[in-house]
Design an enzyme around this catalytic site. Structure first.
Site, PDB file in Angstrom:
ATOM      1  N   GLY A 171       0.823  -1.206   0.000  1.00 45.04           N
ATOM      2  CA  GLY A 171       0.000   0.000   0.000  1.00 45.04           C
ATOM      3  C   GLY A 171       0.851   1.247   0.000  1.00 45.04           C
ATOM      4  N   ASN A 172       0.228   2.383   0.235  1.00 40.29           N
ATOM      5  CA  ASN A 172       0.977   3.635   0.313  1.00 40.29           C
ATOM      6  C   ASN A 172       0.347   4.533   1.372  1.00 40.29           C
ATOM      7  OD1 ASN A 172      -1.029   5.490  -1.024  1.00 40.29           O
ATOM      8  ND2 ASN A 172      -0.790   3.945  -2.617  1.00 40.29           N
ATOM      9  N   ARG A 173       0.972   5.695   1.584  1.00 37.68           N
ATOM     10  CA  ARG A 173       0.596   6.522   2.733  1.00 37.68           C
ATOM     11  C   ARG A 173      -0.438   7.595   2.411  1.00 37.68           C
ATOM     12  NH1 ARG A 173       4.834   7.743   6.517  1.00 37.68           N
ATOM     13  NH2 ARG A 173       5.105   9.764   5.547  1.00 37.68           N
ATOM     14  N   SER A 174      -1.099   7.497   1.256  1.00 44.48           N
ATOM     15  CA  SER A 174      -2.069   8.540   0.906  1.00 44.48           C
ATOM     16  C   SER A 174      -3.275   8.500   1.845  1.00 44.48           C
ATOM     17  CB  SER A 174      -2.540   8.339  -0.528  1.00 44.48           C
ATOM     18  OG  SER A 174      -3.523   9.288  -0.834  1.00 44.48           O
TER      19      SER A 174
END
Ligand code: CTP
Length: 406
Positions: free
Chosen positions: A212-215
């Site tokens: 995933g990512n930190r958005s």
């Protein structure tokens, strides 16, 4: 701040069970420096009594036109308001407002107000969908009022459906935006359908793990919220966010890049503009393990093979589902921000690219942002550090200009 310096808001409350949620809206309005005059209908007072409104607002509370007549409240309250918000707005109040009936203080106020007016309806699904209500809502919108779409969820009793009052915090945001844009808010997206993607995709490895990512989704939500305030029909495709639904937007939730692509392309078919603010994973694991991947003592872990995800922005830009559609991308860069941004704009083929510099503690999850908006026509606009709504409005200003020129 003296009371006379504060923006004046009239909070109209009509008789529905959601009247208690208007107390939270009132609290937010007063705490953020607004002078709020609560004007409940007679039925609203059956749900929440006059002392509650008086104590929370610090102002007198009247329902009819026969009290303090020497002050001519039925005219003055509306004339002096900077914003009128009716929450909850029942089917009956919408009908009376649409017909111009003036049989209590609230409906008199609605006739004398020349400021922005917001209705936040709440009622049972059948009442909301009835052609009479639909026509009244269309009439009010045509005259320039903002009627936020009710939320979907649990209604009074055991039933669920469309008709819930949106989150009071979100109604507050709609009010704040309208007040910030002045007495004549630009409803320059009225009649337009816009699609916004927000959040970050998660690509599953096994039933418990994902890449995933930190958005956080905050920028996309600010875009959705500001588009609603400017009159657009908004579809928000949200990937793994934990933010309340923006009032008035249709929210479609997705998990992976493939799901996001499907939802965005479907909504984009009749959209005037698509803004891809979501952080879409470029790769996903080539294999999904049906069972949890276990560590095996004494053995090296298996490397994770990745495959490319579809590039939704590039695909939309190359084959616009609707002629004249404006497509906007976002780019998060850590170095050579402008040069990388220009190259990405050309590579993706979109009309505008919003470039922001990211790092460990910059942009992701923050309330504020700064960015450069690059245009395919060579234009470049810097948006100074400020709320994500300010950047969102700059994006919509440019989109509106392109739509009106096209
Ligand atoms: N995007 C997309 N589909 C993808 C990846 C990205 O639609 N599979 C969109 C994002 O929503 C964003 C823009 O493309 O609007 C920029 O994404 P970014 O990942 O920064 O660009 P990349 O082309 O992946 O470039 P980089 O090499 O920097 O990763």
């Amino acid at each position: 701040m003296d009371r006379s310096d504060k923006p004046r808001v009239v909070l109209g409350v009509s008789g529905g069970i959601a009247a208690y949620k208007a107390c939270e809206l009132l609290r937010r309005l007063t705490e953020s420096g607004h002078d709020v005059r609560v004007v409940p209908t007679g039925s609203a007072l059956r749900f929440v009594g006059e002392p509650t409104w008086a104590a929370l607002s610090g102002n007198p509370v009247t329902t009819g036109v026969w009290e303090n007549v020497h002050e001519v409240p039925h005219v003055r309250i509306g004339q002096e308001a900077d914003l009128v918000v009716v929450a909850p707005a029942t089917a009956d109040t919408l009908a009376r407002a649409a017909r111009g009936i003036a049989d209590d203080l609230l409906t008199n106020t609605l006739l004398t107000a020349r400021c922005p007016v917001v209705f936040a309806p709440a009622m049972h699904t059948e009442m909301w969908e009835h052609p009479a209500t639909a026509e009244n809502v269309a009439t009010l919108r045509r005259r320039g009022a903002v009627v936020v779409e009710p939320a979907v969820g649990r209604l009074t009793g055991k039933d669920t459906g469309k008709g819930r009052l949106p989150d009071p915090g979100e109604i507050f945001e709609v009010c704040r935006r309208l007040l910030a844009r002045g007495a004549a808010p630009g409803r320059d997206l009225a009649g337009r359908h816009v699609v916004v993607s927000a959040g970050g995709t998660r690509e599953p490895l096994d039933p418990v793990r994902f890449l995933g990512n930190r958005s956080s989704g905050r920028q996309g939500y600010a875009l959705a919220r500001t588009a609603v305030a400017r009159g657009a029909r908004v579809t928000l495709v949200a990937a793994n966010t934990s933010l309340p639904d923006p009032a008035g937007a249709d929210v479609v939730t997705v998990g992976t890049a493939v799901q996001l692509r499907e939802a965005v392309l479907k909504a984009a078919k009749d959209a005037d503009a698509v803004v891809m603010a979501a952080a879409v994973a470029d790769f996903r694991p080539a294999h999904y393990a049906q069972g949890k991947i276990k560590k095996r003592e004494g053995r090296q872990p298996e490397p994770v093979a990745l495959v490319r995800n579809p590039d939704v922005l590039a695909e939309l830009s190359a084959a616009r589902p609707r002629p004249g559609q404006v497509v906007v991308g976002f780019a998060a860069e850590t170095d050579d921000v402008l040069a990388n941004g220009r190259a990405k704009l050309a590579r993706k083929g979109c009309d505008l690219l919003v470039v922001n510099e990211v790092g460990e503690d910059r942009t992701f999850g923050a309330e504020e942002n700064e960015a450069v908006v690059l245009g395919a026509d060579g234009s470049e606009a810097s948006v100074p550090h400020g709320p994500k709504e300010a950047l969102a409005d700059t994006v919509w200003d440019k989109v509106v200009r392109m739509l009106n020129a096209g």
